[in-house]
Write an enzyme that holds these catalytic residues in place. Structure first.
Site, PDB file in Angstrom:
ATOM      1  N   CYS A  26       0.820  -1.226   0.000  1.00 14.87           N
ATOM      2  CA  CYS A  26       0.000   0.000   0.000  1.00 14.87           C
ATOM      3  C   CYS A  26       0.847   1.265   0.000  1.00 14.87           C
ATOM      4  O   CYS A  26       0.332   2.360  -0.232  1.00 14.87           O
ATOM      5  CB  CYS A  26      -0.914   0.034   1.224  1.00 14.87           C
ATOM      6  SG  CYS A  26      -2.067  -1.331   1.290  1.00 14.87           S
ATOM      7  N   HIS A  44      -2.514   7.186   4.632  1.00 12.17           N
ATOM      8  CA  HIS A  44      -3.081   6.029   3.930  1.00 12.17           C
ATOM      9  C   HIS A  44      -4.398   5.658   4.612  1.00 12.17           C
ATOM     10  O   HIS A  44      -4.477   5.593   5.843  1.00 12.17           O
ATOM     11  CB  HIS A  44      -2.074   4.874   4.004  1.00 12.17           C
ATOM     12  CG  HIS A  44      -2.616   3.568   3.536  1.00 12.17           C
ATOM     13  ND1 HIS A  44      -3.320   3.434   2.362  1.00 12.17           N
ATOM     14  CD2 HIS A  44      -2.546   2.326   4.078  1.00 12.17           C
ATOM     15  CE1 HIS A  44      -3.677   2.172   2.215  1.00 12.17           C
ATOM     16  NE2 HIS A  44      -3.223   1.484   3.231  1.00 12.17           N
ATOM     17  N   ASN A 100     -10.023   0.566   1.994  1.00 14.42           N
ATOM     18  CA  ASN A 100      -8.575   0.618   1.767  1.00 14.42           C
ATOM     19  C   ASN A 100      -8.303   0.273   0.295  1.00 14.42           C
ATOM     20  O   ASN A 100      -8.451  -0.872  -0.112  1.00 14.42           O
ATOM     21  CB  ASN A 100      -7.898  -0.389   2.707  1.00 14.42           C
ATOM     22  CG  ASN A 100      -6.389  -0.421   2.531  1.00 14.42           C
ATOM     23  OD1 ASN A 100      -5.845   0.140   1.582  1.00 14.42           O
ATOM     24  ND2 ASN A 100      -5.716  -1.090   3.446  1.00 14.42           N
TER      25      ASN A 100
HETATM   26  O1  UT7 Z   1      -3.070  -1.147   4.112  1.00  8.51           O
HETATM   27  C1  UT7 Z   1      -2.389  -1.650   5.222  1.00  8.51           C
HETATM   28  C2  UT7 Z   1      -2.861  -2.986   5.512  1.00  8.51           C
HETATM   29  N1  UT7 Z   1      -3.943  -3.255   6.348  1.00  8.51           N
HETATM   30  C3  UT7 Z   1      -4.289  -2.636   7.478  1.00  8.51           C
HETATM   31  O2  UT7 Z   1      -3.846  -1.588   7.832  1.00  8.51           O
HETATM   32  C4  UT7 Z   1      -5.266  -3.352   8.354  1.00  8.51           C
HETATM   33  C5  UT7 Z   1      -4.850  -3.306   9.794  1.00  8.51           C
HETATM   34  N2  UT7 Z   1      -5.747  -4.034  10.688  1.00  8.51           N
HETATM   35  C6  UT7 Z   1      -7.032  -3.717  10.893  1.00  8.51           C
HETATM   36  O3  UT7 Z   1      -7.562  -2.782  10.300  1.00  8.51           O
HETATM   37  C7  UT7 Z   1      -7.792  -4.474  11.950  1.00  8.51           C
HETATM   38  O4  UT7 Z   1      -6.893  -5.327  12.633  1.00  8.51           O
HETATM   39  C8  UT7 Z   1      -8.980  -5.314  11.382  1.00  8.51           C
HETATM   40  C9  UT7 Z   1     -10.092  -4.379  10.946  1.00  8.51           C
HETATM   41  C10 UT7 Z   1      -8.516  -6.169  10.231  1.00  8.51           C
HETATM   42  C11 UT7 Z   1      -9.527  -6.205  12.468  1.00  8.51           C
HETATM   43  O5  UT7 Z   1      -9.940  -5.435  13.580  1.00  8.51           O
HETATM   44  P1  UT7 Z   1      -9.524  -5.864  15.044  1.00  8.51           P
HETATM   45  O6  UT7 Z   1     -10.119  -4.895  15.969  1.00  8.51           O
HETATM   46  O7  UT7 Z   1      -8.006  -5.995  15.042  1.00  8.51           O
HETATM   47  O8  UT7 Z   1     -10.247  -7.241  15.205  1.00  8.51           O
HETATM   48  P2  UT7 Z   1      -9.632  -8.667  15.509  1.00  8.51           P
HETATM   49  O9  UT7 Z   1      -8.920  -9.204  14.324  1.00  8.51           O
HETATM   50  O10 UT7 Z   1      -8.887  -8.625  16.808  1.00  8.51           O
HETATM   51  O11 UT7 Z   1     -10.929  -9.508  15.724  1.00  8.51           O
HETATM   52  C12 UT7 Z   1     -11.826  -9.254  16.827  1.00  8.51           C
HETATM   53  C13 UT7 Z   1     -13.046 -10.130  16.664  1.00  8.51           C
HETATM   54  C14 UT7 Z   1     -12.713 -11.594  16.358  1.00  8.51           C
HETATM   55  O12 UT7 Z   1     -13.676 -12.389  17.021  1.00  8.51           O
HETATM   56  P3  UT7 Z   1     -13.312 -13.102  18.417  1.00  8.51           P
HETATM   57  O13 UT7 Z   1     -12.157 -14.002  18.113  1.00  8.51           O
HETATM   58  O14 UT7 Z   1     -12.956 -11.999  19.363  1.00  8.51           O
HETATM   59  O15 UT7 Z   1     -14.573 -13.820  18.759  1.00  8.51           O
HETATM   60  C15 UT7 Z   1     -12.933 -11.710  14.883  1.00  8.51           C
HETATM   61  O16 UT7 Z   1     -13.279 -13.018  14.500  1.00  8.51           O
HETATM   62  O17 UT7 Z   1     -13.809  -9.673  15.563  1.00  8.51           O
HETATM   63  C16 UT7 Z   1     -14.079 -10.767  14.674  1.00  8.51           C
HETATM   64  N3  UT7 Z   1     -14.161 -10.246  13.307  1.00  8.51           N
HETATM   65  C17 UT7 Z   1     -15.301  -9.811  12.765  1.00  8.51           C
HETATM   66  N4  UT7 Z   1     -16.553  -9.743  13.235  1.00  8.51           N
HETATM   67  C18 UT7 Z   1     -17.498  -9.246  12.438  1.00  8.51           C
HETATM   68  C19 UT7 Z   1     -13.154 -10.078  12.410  1.00  8.51           C
HETATM   69  N5  UT7 Z   1     -13.636  -9.563  11.274  1.00  8.51           N
HETATM   70  C20 UT7 Z   1     -14.969  -9.385  11.485  1.00  8.51           C
HETATM   71  C21 UT7 Z   1     -15.998  -8.872  10.682  1.00  8.51           C
HETATM   72  N6  UT7 Z   1     -17.240  -8.819  11.200  1.00  8.51           N
HETATM   73  N7  UT7 Z   1     -15.792  -8.433   9.419  1.00  8.51           N
END
Ligand code: UT7
Length: 331
Positions: A116, A256, A286
């Site tokens: 990115c 970004h 994104n």
């Molecule tokens: O361009 C550069 C590259 N990318 C980025 O900058 C992305 C960086 N990361 C992020 O934006 C975030 O880490 C995410 C948006 C991808 C994820 O958010 P998070 O707050 O870090 O969530 P998490 O991965 O810790 O997941 C928390 C919970 C999990 O459930 P449990 O295990 O706590 O029961 C996930 O399974 O949220 C769940 N989850 C979702 N729930 C509903 C993950 N994705 C989703 C979803 N809808 N789409």
């Protein structure tokens, strides 16, 4: 940066495909909710390219606008750099496809892959060709159709990304304006945090790689998140110091557009007042290499950026790579 002459952006353009995919639409595809996506990412909708639309198709649209806005003729462009993580093909370069489509007949062309962060990398590279006097006009495009590389059953990635393109014509500008500083960084030891494992020479495509869904974006979101905040803040501080400026001198901060919580985290650490921050993440998600030029172009179109304004840009992406840039707006 050590320059022989000042370099800046002569014209910008951006394009996003018309098809909108909202969070409500995604609720029908994966186990997610508008509420989760909005609060965890800040994204409400994203644009998705039609089947049959390639990265170069979006890039050409954005580049046509940038060329027109720069007042430069295609025949005057001497180099085309395409920043993309979703090229039309592994080869030939998407930049060559764009060059051909735009009838830019007297130019070199190559792709630049830095996740990115690609757009900031590509503008930095372009600036060096111009600064040292080898080229007068370089076309940079940042374009992606990452939607084609998403696993639409993986709710942790498919909700994040969108398709789009941005473009900039880079050339000489009045002394003391344009790109005041840039910084590029990378830590390859974190490469597995955000990758597309198969399709390259390490893991060529096979029935098995397809069955195991290894041609899709894989991301350890939490870890990328942590790095993103640290590296975008670090990049901002480095480019400010290099340009002899402080955060108070900044007119606009355009990071970004990956996640509103990342953006707010960096903005808070840097003490950037809210009114100086520009985001359009809620409408596009994104868009990787397109995210900064899409936001920059939109801010310009809205009349927010004026000649003499100081614009701070930062990014982070697969690699992991990161970077920053300070531009004194020259038109
Ligand atoms: O361009 C550069 C590259 N990318 C980025 O900058 C992305 C960086 N990361 C992020 O934006 C975030 O880490 C995410 C948006 C991808 C994820 O958010 P998070 O707050 O870090 O969530 P998490 O991965 O810790 O997941 C928390 C919970 C999990 O459930 P449990 O295990 O706590 O029961 C996930 O399974 O949220 C769940 N989850 C979702 N729930 C509903 C993950 N994705 C989703 C979803 N809808 N789409």
């Amino acid at each position: 940066m050590t320059t022989v002459r000042s370099v800046g952006i002569l014209g910008l353009g951006a394009y996003a495909p018309p098809k909108v995919l909202s969070n409500a639409d995604l609720e029908k595809v994966v186990d997610t909710s508008d509420e989760w996506i909005t609060t965890r990412t800040g994204i409400k909708e994203r644009r998705i390219a039609e089947s049959g639309t390639a990265t170069s198709d979006l890039a050409v649209q954005a580049a046509e606008i940038a060329i027109k806005n720069s007042g430069v003729k295609p025949s005057e462009i001497q180099l085309v750099i395409a920043a993309t993580a979703s090229p039309d093909m592994l080869f030939p370069p998407t930049a060559s496809i764009v060059q051909n489509r735009l009838h830019i007949s007297n130019a070199g062309a190559f792709d630049l892959e830095a996740g990115c962060t690609g757009f900031l990398y590509a503008v930095s590279v372009a600036s060096q060709f111009v600064a040292c006097g080898n080229y007068e006009r370089v076309l940079v495009v940042g374009a992606e159709v990452l939607s084609k590389f998403l696993d639409w059953e993986d709710r942790s990635t498919c909700i994040l990304f969108g398709d789009g393109a941005g473009a900039a014509v880079v050339g000489p500008v009045p002394e003391g304006t344009g790109i005041l500083s840039f910084h590029l960084g990378s830590d390859g030891s974190t490469g597995e945090l955000l990758c597309m494992p198969a399709g390259g020479s390490q893991m060529p495509p096979s029935r098995k790689t397809v069955e195991e869904k290894l041609h899709y974006v894989k991301m350890k979101g939490n870890e990328v998140f942590r790095h993103a905040i640290v590296k975008m803040e670090e990049s901002a501080r480095i480019v400010l110091e290099k340009s002899g400026l402080t955060i108070d001198d900044i007119s606009h901060y355009i990071p970004h557009q990956a996640n509103i919580r990342i953006i707010e985290g960096v903005t808070k650490r840097l003490n950037v007042p809210e009114h100086k921050l520009y985001t359009n993440l809620s409408s596009y998600g994104n868009t990787s290499c397109a995210s900064i030029p899409l936001a920059l172009y939109e801010a310009l179109q809205k009349g927010k950026i004026r000649r003499g304004d100081i614009v701070l840009l930062t990014s982070v992406g697969a690699g992991l790579t990161w970077g920053g840039m300070v531009i004194k707006w020259n038109y």
